[in-house]
Scaffold this motif. Sequence first.
Motif, PDB file in Angstrom:
ATOM      1  N   MET A  49       0.819  -1.213   0.000  1.00  0.00           N
ATOM      2  CA  MET A  49       0.000   0.000   0.000  1.00  0.00           C
ATOM      3  C   MET A  49       0.848   1.257   0.000  1.00  0.00           C
ATOM      4  N   LYS A  50       1.943   1.257   0.803  1.00  0.00           N
ATOM      5  CA  LYS A  50       2.812   2.429   0.834  1.00  0.00           C
ATOM      6  C   LYS A  50       3.433   2.665  -0.533  1.00  0.00           C
ATOM      7  N   ARG A  51       3.864   1.575  -1.173  1.00  0.00           N
ATOM      8  CA  ARG A  51       4.478   1.722  -2.486  1.00  0.00           C
ATOM      9  C   ARG A  51       3.465   2.267  -3.485  1.00  0.00           C
ATOM     10  N   PHE A  52       2.230   1.819  -3.405  1.00  0.00           N
ATOM     11  CA  PHE A  52       1.174   2.297  -4.289  1.00  0.00           C
ATOM     12  C   PHE A  52       0.940   3.790  -4.095  1.00  0.00           C
ATOM     13  N   ALA A  53       0.914   4.234  -2.823  1.00  0.00           N
ATOM     14  CA  ALA A  53       0.705   5.648  -2.542  1.00  0.00           C
ATOM     15  C   ALA A  53       1.864   6.485  -3.044  1.00  0.00           C
ATOM     16  N   ALA A  54       3.093   5.976  -2.897  1.00  0.00           N
ATOM     17  CA  ALA A  54       4.262   6.710  -3.356  1.00  0.00           C
ATOM     18  C   ALA A  54       4.256   6.855  -4.869  1.00  0.00           C
ATOM     19  N   LEU A  55       3.872   5.775  -5.583  1.00  0.00           N
ATOM     20  CA  LEU A  55       3.799   5.844  -7.036  1.00  0.00           C
ATOM     21  C   LEU A  55       2.726   6.828  -7.482  1.00  0.00           C
ATOM     22  N   ALA A  56       1.615   6.852  -6.765  1.00  0.00           N
ATOM     23  CA  ALA A  56       0.548   7.787  -7.108  1.00  0.00           C
ATOM     24  C   ALA A  56       1.007   9.222  -6.905  1.00  0.00           C
ATOM     25  N   LEU A  57       1.787   9.459  -5.841  1.00  0.00           N
ATOM     26  CA  LEU A  57       2.308  10.797  -5.583  1.00  0.00           C
ATOM     27  C   LEU A  57       3.233  11.223  -6.712  1.00  0.00           C
ATOM     28  N   ALA A  58       4.120  10.332  -7.147  1.00  0.00           N
ATOM     29  CA  ALA A  58       5.043  10.672  -8.224  1.00  0.00           C
ATOM     30  C   ALA A  58       4.275  11.012  -9.496  1.00  0.00           C
ATOM     31  N   ALA A  59       3.220  10.258  -9.769  1.00  0.00           N
ATOM     32  CA  ALA A  59       2.419  10.522 -10.962  1.00  0.00           C
ATOM     33  C   ALA A  59       1.716  11.862 -10.867  1.00  0.00           C
ATOM     34  N   ALA A  60       1.259  12.187  -9.656  1.00  0.00           N
ATOM     35  CA  ALA A  60       0.569  13.458  -9.464  1.00  0.00           C
ATOM     36  C   ALA A  60       1.499  14.630  -9.699  1.00  0.00           C
ATOM     37  N   LEU A  61       2.726  14.553  -9.183  1.00  0.00           N
ATOM     38  CA  LEU A  61       3.676  15.633  -9.355  1.00  0.00           C
ATOM     39  C   LEU A  61       4.085  15.773 -10.815  1.00  0.00           C
ATOM     40  N   ALA A  62       4.238  14.640 -11.503  1.00  0.00           N
ATOM     41  CA  ALA A  62       4.623  14.693 -12.908  1.00  0.00           C
ATOM     42  C   ALA A  62       3.527  15.318 -13.757  1.00  0.00           C
ATOM     43  N   ALA A  63       2.274  15.112 -13.372  1.00  0.00           N
ATOM     44  CA  ALA A  63       1.165  15.658 -14.144  1.00  0.00           C
ATOM     45  C   ALA A  63       1.148  17.172 -14.104  1.00  0.00           C
ATOM     46  N   GLY A  64       1.570  17.749 -12.959  1.00  0.00           N
ATOM     47  CA  GLY A  64       1.664  19.192 -12.828  1.00  0.00           C
ATOM     48  C   GLY A  64       0.348  19.878 -13.111  1.00  0.00           C
ATOM     49  N   LEU A  65       0.463  21.024 -13.747  1.00  0.00           N
ATOM     50  CA  LEU A  65      -0.713  21.842 -14.004  1.00  0.00           C
ATOM     51  C   LEU A  65      -1.650  21.231 -15.041  1.00  0.00           C
ATOM     52  N   ALA A  66      -1.195  20.205 -15.726  1.00  0.00           N
ATOM     53  CA  ALA A  66      -2.049  19.602 -16.746  1.00  0.00           C
ATOM     54  C   ALA A  66      -3.075  18.660 -16.164  1.00  0.00           C
ATOM     55  N   GLY A  67      -3.010  18.385 -14.828  1.00  0.00           N
ATOM     56  CA  GLY A  67      -3.805  17.328 -14.228  1.00  0.00           C
ATOM     57  C   GLY A  67      -5.294  17.479 -14.378  1.00  0.00           C
ATOM     58  N   GLU A  81       2.237  10.203   3.890  1.00  0.00           N
ATOM     59  CA  GLU A  81       1.381  11.279   4.407  1.00  0.00           C
ATOM     60  C   GLU A  81       0.577  11.932   3.280  1.00  0.00           C
ATOM     61  N   ALA A  82       1.203  12.071   2.094  1.00  0.00           N
ATOM     62  CA  ALA A  82       0.505  12.650   0.951  1.00  0.00           C
ATOM     63  C   ALA A  82      -0.678  11.765   0.561  1.00  0.00           C
ATOM     64  N   GLY A  83      -1.832  12.380   0.341  1.00  0.00           N
ATOM     65  CA  GLY A  83      -3.008  11.627  -0.060  1.00  0.00           C
ATOM     66  C   GLY A  83      -3.788  11.029   1.088  1.00  0.00           C
ATOM     67  N   TYR A  84      -3.403  11.356   2.315  1.00  0.00           N
ATOM     68  CA  TYR A  84      -4.162  10.923   3.488  1.00  0.00           C
ATOM     69  C   TYR A  84      -4.807  12.151   4.117  1.00  0.00           C
TER      70      TYR A  84
END
Length: 335
Positions: free
Chosen positions: A1-19, A62-65
């Motif tokens: 679960m932690k790894r899943f949350a970390a991957l989601a965070l990385a994807a969110a940051l990469a998306a930037g303003l285009a999200g 912590e991100a996403g909680y």
Amino acid sequence: MKRFAALALAAALAAGLAGCGGSGTLKSMDWAIEPAYEFEAVEPVADTGLMTPWTVSTRAGEAGYYLAKTAGGWAVLNALTGDTAAAGAFLNRPTGCGDGHLYDSESPSWQWEDPAKYDQFNAELKAIGTSYRLEVGHGGSSVIFLADEAGTITATASSDMGTDHPELSSLKDLPGLVPVRQGRAVPTDDGWDEIIIERDGLWAVASSDGRLLTDFVYEDACMATDEAVAVCKEGKWGYVDAEGKEIVPCEYEAFWGKKQQKSEAAGEFEWVEGVWPAPFTEGCVVVKQNGQTGVLNADGSWLLKPGEVEDAAPAFGGLLWVKTEGKWGALKLPA
């Protein structure tokens, strides 16, 4: 679960303003998690350990909680799955600290009053993948950013051990943008600096690598992310982006969190509710105007027009939690 949350965070940051590109309506968006949760509120965790004033944590675990207010008290919500933990651990909205603890001085201290309950709550938190844990107090250091007359920005970190002045590059988990005031830190004999604030305490926006992006024209600034900083003029909030451009005008209301504020009438400090706006995440931001909730895109268009939903929480991992017809669920953000 932690790894899943970390991957989601990385994807969110990469998306930037285009999200959150494009306009939409509630009817045109798809549900990732159907609205079935009877929360009274869903809010980000205010983190005093990253900077002053509060922001939201980007640390893995912590991100996403978020915090979800239930009939039995405040719980921690995993925004990606809808799982909750530690419901009833806090009677009042808890705060996060620099050591990853959630605390509320007004609620029972489970660590001392009921150790078994304390262990149960922490086990529940671990099970939903978060690194947040309960604690009787709080620790870690908080950081403020000051600019001198030449515009050079320095950090002052305060903890129970005193104050120091770390290099900006050494500070972990900083967002790409930070709020800053003009002033200086003056060492004292007791180990803590006296902070001298100039320019009538007005705020500016800077990049976390030390570049001043705006002048000192804002009454307040907070909820910094990589994408934008919330700024306040004449009591209303807007947002400044990484180029120093005011992409959302200062027209919106504060509606989250609480802080102690001096009451001139009472002559003492009192708790004031609804003092912070939302953080700008994944290209969109929750705003409120005349008590109605809307969600704005970075280009100023409405993702959800005011009044389409009853409430909303910051976007994370491609999802946007909203309240409609009295229940919360998570919408998929437009591609």
